[in-house]
Write a protein that holds these residues in place. Structure first.
Motif, PDB file in Angstrom:
ATOM      1  N   THR A 113     -10.973  -5.660  13.311  1.00 32.77           N
ATOM      2  CA  THR A 113      -9.950  -5.973  13.866  1.00 32.77           C
ATOM      3  C   THR A 113      -8.805  -7.109  13.944  1.00 32.77           C
ATOM      4  O   THR A 113      -7.545  -7.135  13.850  1.00 32.77           O
ATOM      5  CB  THR A 113     -10.309  -5.520  15.644  1.00 32.77           C
ATOM      6  OG1 THR A 113     -11.141  -5.031  15.921  1.00 32.77           O
ATOM      7  CG2 THR A 113      -8.592  -6.256  16.923  1.00 32.77           C
ATOM      8  N   ILE A 114      -9.529  -8.516  13.799  1.00 35.97           N
ATOM      9  CA  ILE A 114      -9.656 -10.081  13.789  1.00 35.97           C
ATOM     10  C   ILE A 114      -8.728  -9.370  11.934  1.00 35.97           C
ATOM     11  O   ILE A 114      -7.861  -9.555  11.784  1.00 35.97           O
ATOM     12  CB  ILE A 114     -10.373 -10.656  13.523  1.00 35.97           C
ATOM     13  CG1 ILE A 114     -10.235 -10.649  15.024  1.00 35.97           C
ATOM     14  CG2 ILE A 114      -9.561 -11.803  12.989  1.00 35.97           C
ATOM     15  CD1 ILE A 114     -11.548 -11.597  15.525  1.00 35.97           C
ATOM     16  N   THR A 115      -9.423  -8.782  11.235  1.00 39.10           N
ATOM     17  CA  THR A 115      -9.058  -8.988   9.472  1.00 39.10           C
ATOM     18  C   THR A 115      -7.682  -7.876  10.300  1.00 39.10           C
ATOM     19  O   THR A 115      -6.496  -8.286   9.178  1.00 39.10           O
ATOM     20  CB  THR A 115     -10.090  -8.389   8.680  1.00 39.10           C
ATOM     21  OG1 THR A 115     -10.749  -8.957   8.527  1.00 39.10           O
ATOM     22  CG2 THR A 115      -9.312  -7.789   7.526  1.00 39.10           C
ATOM     23  N   ILE A 116      -7.361  -6.893  10.160  1.00 42.37           N
ATOM     24  CA  ILE A 116      -6.603  -5.860  10.162  1.00 42.37           C
ATOM     25  C   ILE A 116      -5.332  -6.964  10.487  1.00 42.37           C
ATOM     26  O   ILE A 116      -3.905  -6.357  10.602  1.00 42.37           O
ATOM     27  CB  ILE A 116      -6.830  -4.198  11.326  1.00 42.37           C
ATOM     28  CG1 ILE A 116      -7.398  -3.773  10.351  1.00 42.37           C
ATOM     29  CG2 ILE A 116      -4.787  -3.692  11.404  1.00 42.37           C
ATOM     30  CD1 ILE A 116      -8.988  -2.209  10.675  1.00 42.37           C
ATOM     31  N   GLY A 117      -5.367  -7.279  12.322  1.00 42.51           N
ATOM     32  CA  GLY A 117      -4.545  -8.000  12.550  1.00 42.51           C
ATOM     33  C   GLY A 117      -3.728  -9.079  12.076  1.00 42.51           C
ATOM     34  O   GLY A 117      -2.725  -9.681  11.972  1.00 42.51           O
ATOM     35  N   ILE A 157       0.062  -9.355  11.396  1.00 41.65           N
ATOM     36  CA  ILE A 157       1.178 -10.430  11.524  1.00 41.65           C
ATOM     37  C   ILE A 157       0.976 -10.796  10.187  1.00 41.65           C
ATOM     38  O   ILE A 157       2.624 -12.120   9.897  1.00 41.65           O
ATOM     39  CB  ILE A 157       0.124 -11.608  12.078  1.00 41.65           C
ATOM     40  CG1 ILE A 157       0.146 -10.779  13.712  1.00 41.65           C
ATOM     41  CG2 ILE A 157       0.540 -12.503  12.353  1.00 41.65           C
ATOM     42  CD1 ILE A 157      -1.205 -11.327  14.223  1.00 41.65           C
ATOM     43  N   THR A 158       0.614 -11.426   8.983  1.00 38.76           N
ATOM     44  CA  THR A 158       1.010 -12.594   8.006  1.00 38.76           C
ATOM     45  C   THR A 158       1.102 -11.917   6.637  1.00 38.76           C
ATOM     46  O   THR A 158       1.575 -12.815   5.720  1.00 38.76           O
ATOM     47  CB  THR A 158      -0.265 -13.607   6.982  1.00 38.76           C
ATOM     48  OG1 THR A 158      -1.352 -12.447   7.317  1.00 38.76           O
ATOM     49  CG2 THR A 158      -0.711 -14.064   8.873  1.00 38.76           C
ATOM     50  N   GLY A 159       1.073 -10.578   6.506  1.00 35.02           N
ATOM     51  CA  GLY A 159       1.310  -9.681   5.573  1.00 35.02           C
ATOM     52  C   GLY A 159       0.509  -9.863   4.145  1.00 35.02           C
ATOM     53  O   GLY A 159       0.915  -9.231   2.869  1.00 35.02           O
ATOM     54  N   LYS A 160      -0.578 -11.025   4.253  1.00 34.51           N
ATOM     55  CA  LYS A 160      -1.541 -10.806   3.375  1.00 34.51           C
ATOM     56  C   LYS A 160      -2.832 -10.653   3.743  1.00 34.51           C
ATOM     57  O   LYS A 160      -3.438 -11.309   4.363  1.00 34.51           O
ATOM     58  CB  LYS A 160      -1.206 -12.167   2.786  1.00 34.51           C
ATOM     59  CG  LYS A 160      -0.937 -13.508   3.504  1.00 34.51           C
ATOM     60  CD  LYS A 160      -0.958 -14.489   2.719  1.00 34.51           C
ATOM     61  CE  LYS A 160      -0.757 -15.986   3.403  1.00 34.51           C
ATOM     62  NZ  LYS A 160      -0.648 -16.646   2.768  1.00 34.51           N
TER      63      LYS A 160
END
Length: 103
Positions: free
Chosen positions: A27-31, A35-38
């Motif tokens: 979930t954190i990786t997807i978020g 958010i950052t686009g990378k």
């Protein structure tokens, strides 16, 4: 030596924490990507990763993983309590431990 209840609690809490950590990391990786686009940094310790990005990733994953672990362990403790009628020994307060030792 640990009794069966203690071992059962350790297994339940460990499985809950592991599962929560796995889901939280995904979930954190997807978020982070949204958010950052990378992609998140794979090696934040590398000098090639900007310091702000490395610190941001460390804070987000550290807090996110610990919150997920905490919530999963609390949910497991609630489930344990509802099925056994008492909290696991590791989670009982000192007063409860003294009271139960005398019984």
């Amino acid at each position: 030596m640990a009794d069966k209840g203690d071992l059962g609690w350790r297994l339940l809490a460990g499985a809950a924490a592991f599962g929560a950590g796995f889901v939280a990391r995904k979930t954190i990786t997807i978020g982070w990507k949204q958010i950052t686009g990378k992609e998140p940094p794979t090696n934040p310790e590398s000098p090639e990763v900007a310091l702000a990005e490395a610190i941001g990733w460390a804070v987000v994953t550290g807090v996110g993983m610990e919150v997920a672990r905490l919530l999963a362990t609390r949910a497991a403790a609630k489930r344990w309590h509802s099925s056994t009628g008492e909290l696991p020994a590791a989670l009982r307060s000192a007063a409860d431990k003294v009271k139960n030792a005398g019984s």
